[in-house]
Scaffold this motif. Structure first.
Motif, short mmCIF file in Angstrom:
data_model
loop_
_atom_site.label_atom_id
_atom_site.label_comp_id
_atom_site.label_asym_id
_atom_site.label_seq_id
_atom_site.Cartn_x
_atom_site.Cartn_y
_atom_site.Cartn_z
N GLU A 149 0.85 -1.20 0.00
CA GLU A 149 0.00 0.00 0.00
C GLU A 149 0.88 1.25 0.00
OE1 GLU A 149 -3.28 0.03 -0.11
OE2 GLU A 149 -3.86 -1.99 0.50
N LEU A 181 11.83 0.33 -13.02
CA LEU A 181 10.97 -0.62 -13.75
C LEU A 181 9.82 0.15 -14.39
CD1 LEU A 181 10.23 -3.57 -14.46
CD2 LEU A 181 8.93 -3.65 -12.33
N ASN A 182 9.68 0.02 -15.71
CA ASN A 182 8.64 0.76 -16.40
C ASN A 182 8.15 -0.01 -17.63
OD1 ASN A 182 6.91 2.90 -17.11
ND2 ASN A 182 8.43 4.46 -16.59
N VAL A 183 7.12 0.51 -18.29
CA VAL A 183 6.54 -0.17 -19.45
C VAL A 183 7.26 0.19 -20.75
CG1 VAL A 183 4.26 -0.45 -18.40
CG2 VAL A 183 4.77 1.63 -19.70
N GLY A 184 8.22 1.08 -20.68
CA GLY A 184 9.00 1.44 -21.85
C GLY A 184 10.24 2.17 -21.38
N GLU A 186 11.61 5.11 -22.68
CA GLU A 186 11.61 6.57 -22.79
C GLU A 186 11.19 7.23 -21.46
OE1 GLU A 186 9.90 4.44 -24.61
OE2 GLU A 186 10.25 4.76 -26.75
N GLY A 190 4.94 5.37 -18.78
CA GLY A 190 4.35 4.96 -17.52
C GLY A 190 3.37 5.95 -16.94
N ASP A 191 2.91 5.64 -15.74
CA ASP A 191 1.91 6.48 -15.08
C ASP A 191 2.59 7.65 -14.37
OD1 ASP A 191 3.19 5.05 -13.14
OD2 ASP A 191 1.45 3.91 -12.51
N GLU A 192 1.80 8.46 -13.70
CA GLU A 192 2.33 9.63 -12.97
C GLU A 192 3.39 9.23 -11.95
OE1 GLU A 192 -1.68 12.16 -12.66
OE2 GLU A 192 -0.22 12.58 -11.07
N ARG A 194 5.49 6.78 -12.03
CA ARG A 194 6.78 6.49 -12.68
C ARG A 194 7.40 7.77 -13.22
NH1 ARG A 194 5.50 1.32 -10.63
NH2 ARG A 194 3.38 1.81 -11.26
N GLN A 195 6.59 8.65 -13.79
CA GLN A 195 7.13 9.88 -14.37
C GLN A 195 7.77 10.76 -13.31
OE1 GLN A 195 3.96 11.55 -16.73
NE2 GLN A 195 3.81 9.69 -17.95
N GLU A 214 12.61 -2.02 -19.17
CA GLU A 214 11.48 -2.92 -19.39
C GLU A 214 11.84 -4.28 -18.78
OE1 GLU A 214 9.16 -2.36 -23.30
OE2 GLU A 214 11.26 -2.04 -23.80
N PHE A 231 4.23 -4.24 -5.68
CA PHE A 231 3.37 -5.12 -6.46
C PHE A 231 4.06 -5.58 -7.74
CE2 PHE A 231 -0.05 -6.69 -9.02
CZ PHE A 231 -0.91 -7.27 -8.10
N SER A 232 4.53 -4.64 -8.54
CA SER A 232 5.13 -5.06 -9.81
C SER A 232 6.49 -5.70 -9.60
CB SER A 232 5.16 -3.92 -10.83
OG SER A 232 5.66 -2.75 -10.27
N VAL B 148 -2.64 2.60 -18.78
CA VAL B 148 -1.64 2.73 -17.72
C VAL B 148 -2.14 3.62 -16.58
CG1 VAL B 148 0.70 3.52 -17.15
CG2 VAL B 148 0.32 2.13 -19.17
N GLU B 149 -2.97 4.60 -16.90
CA GLU B 149 -3.53 5.47 -15.86
C GLU B 149 -4.94 4.98 -15.50
OE1 GLU B 149 -2.02 8.03 -14.47
OE2 GLU B 149 -0.36 8.50 -15.83
N PHE B 231 0.10 -1.94 -15.97
CA PHE B 231 1.51 -1.86 -15.60
C PHE B 231 2.05 -3.24 -15.21
CE2 PHE B 231 5.34 -0.93 -13.32
CZ PHE B 231 5.85 0.18 -13.97
N ASN B 234 2.08 -5.72 -18.10
CA ASN B 234 3.19 -5.46 -19.00
C ASN B 234 4.49 -6.05 -18.44
OD1 ASN B 234 5.42 -3.53 -20.16
ND2 ASN B 234 3.62 -3.25 -21.45
#
Lengths: 341, 341
Positions: A149, A181-184, A186, A190-192, A194-195, A214, A231-232, B148-149, B231, B234
């Motif tokens: 959480e 760790l991200n979906v790409g 660049e 990813g989501d907020e 990750r950014q 990745e 989680f991921s 992703v969001e 996420f 992926n």
């Protein structure tokens, strides 16, 4: 140097825990161990080995915490368990520098957080297991399941700090290459969460941030530490494990399907055994619970004697190190930087 | 039955796309194809094959969308691209039942959402790639990267509905066994998102929910569909891919390290090739973008001719099916049930 070993709660407890402990004594001359659990059973196991009896103490703890115990109840209802007693020793005996346990993760996190407390500034403890890379090294994944959480960019930065100091201390990696760790790959991917984390990690100069990763590149050898939410990270570590195990099992089945393959495999028997050992992440140590004020190493539930013994080695290298001071100072730096923004 | 094939944007485009298209004609007598992209280049490729010229049309589209194009800009700035033209045909030509593309995922999601629209009630489209299981079947992971969001328990339930109807329609799996990707198998595991989703999935009788799954069990053959947020889905799919590729590469390297192993491997050459093909998920089709009002199949960027051809097969089975009506009705049921609560 004194380490407490929780001898119950694993699939191969207490046998593997006791044997692993005895083996560890041989490798570290100044090591003393305190084994917690049912004293008679531990003594039975100890009687199988020749060892310096002055260097092993047994503390009786008749109860066992299992995966069925709710973490929240474990500490309250099982005060006489091997895990609670090991952690109590870590808290109360200033000579004890670490605990090694192969018991239930959830209970261990709960008991450690309540009884040991966190390093100043650390929001949540994080697990950091190690996996083998294809270039012969290791890669850590932090967090792999402690903080499910309340994941924020700040806790992910803490994971990066914790993992970096751990790899420096326990594995002498001078400047661990950290990836998110991200979906790409660049920066904008990813989501907020990750950014924002990417931005923090790019701006901090406490560590060697090399960008997004990745999951398919985890074993490439290009990274030392992967920063992830629990989680991921958990999904990642377990799927590497599962895929390797299933693929090697499939190869074995396929070999048995044809005599020609059986002949070929006979010549390669040693190699296949080595592949299996290579992918068995128990060989790379336990999952350290980072962020607590003292050292806690969590071995896999199915830990063998070798695996337990490696966990003791890890604990030995971290106890009495300056790891936690370095973590506290890096986190203080990060907090200062945030306040300046 | 008419399907549009976007012939550019993949690593092996347009060669693999055109060849895969020609091959598909042989398997489906009533199939007609519309190929979009640079007409001269497509005609060059087509000239290599014997095929019924009445069954392939080429629509000229000189531009190519790449991974470097921001999805948001792709539709606005590259109106003459093979991807935008294929989607426009799908929208405007009522005879066209599906689009197959090996181009950039982000752009495809954006263009499809804007130009094609979602099935009534579906909040977000989701990708559902398929992986091989150790019992010789397939397992879908939904979502593996589209949304992703804005992940909520409701969107995860939508993913379960979309994936279930897809497996029923395209793979004739009567009652797909649905599991929720989680950090443990017990019902209380995971974060609030997983706990609430678990509760929803348990209560709905539209599908066959079998509980939580840990990622290490993905390939076990015990599940047909894994429900996940984009996420972690992926992370899961790419780590299975990466681990299998790296492990097979390592085995190959190790074989070359000893003459004895080389001899053994000679007898097993066919087997190793089969293992590699088995784990190559391109052989199991593309990642279908579920939840749009029309059928869109996204092949891997590195799709071979075989992979493109399999994507066309998938599209063929879904186009003109009642899949989307079934999705809309299942989602309406779910919404009704929620309102009753």
């Amino acid at each position: 140097m004194k380490i407490a070993v929780d001898c119950f709660g694993g699939d191969k407890s207490p046998g593997a825990n006791v044997e692993g402990a005895v083996w560890a004594l041989d490798r570290h001359d100044d090591l003393e161990l305190v084994l917690t659990g049912d004293e008679a059973k531990i003594r039975d196991e100890l009687s199988l080995y020749n060892y310096d009896t002055d260097r092993i103490t047994v503390v009786h703890a008749p109860e066992i915490i299992t995966g069925d115990d709710k973490p929240i109840n474990a500490i309250r209802l099982k005060k006489e368990s091997s895990m609670v007693k090991a952690i109590r020793l870590l808290r109360e005996d200033k000579d004890i520098g670490a605990v090694v346990s192969t018991g239930a993760s959830g209970a261990l996190i709960g008991i450690a957080t309540i009884r040991i407390g966190r390093i100043e500034g650390v929001r949540r403890p994080a697990f950091c297991p190690l996996l083998p890379t294809m270039t012969g090294g290791i890669v850590g994944v932090c967090d792999s399941g402690a903080n499910v959480e309340a994941v924020t960019p700040e806790t992910l930065v803490h994971n990066a700090i914790l993992g970096t100091e751990y790899l420096k201390t326990a594995y002498a990696i001078e400047s661990p290459r950290v990836a998110l760790l991200n979906v790409g790959t660049e920066a904008h991917k990813g989501d907020e969460l990750r950014q924002k984390t990417y931005q923090y990690l790019s701006e901090l100069d406490n560590f060697n941030f090399v960008g997004n990763m990745e999951s398919r590149d985890l074993l490439s050898g290009k990274y030392d530490l992967i920063v992830s939410d629990a989680f991921s990270g958990n999904v990642l570590v377990k799927s590497v494990e599962g895929t390797a195990v299933e693929l090697l099992k499939k190869i074995k089945r396929d070999i048995y399907s044809k005599n020609l393959y059986k002949m070929g495999a006979l010549l390669m028997k040693k190699m296949f055994k080595e592949e299996k050992e290579f992918m068995n992440y128990q060989n790379y140590g336990g999952s350290v619970l980072l962020g607590c004020e003292k050292v806690i190493v969590k071995g896999h539930g199915s830990s063998s004697s070798t695996a337990v013994s490696i966990c003791i080695d890890q604990a030995y290298r971290m106890a009495n190190s300056r790891m936690n001071e370095n973590v506290a100072s890096a986190i203080a730096d990060f907090n200062r930087q945030q306040n300046l923004e």
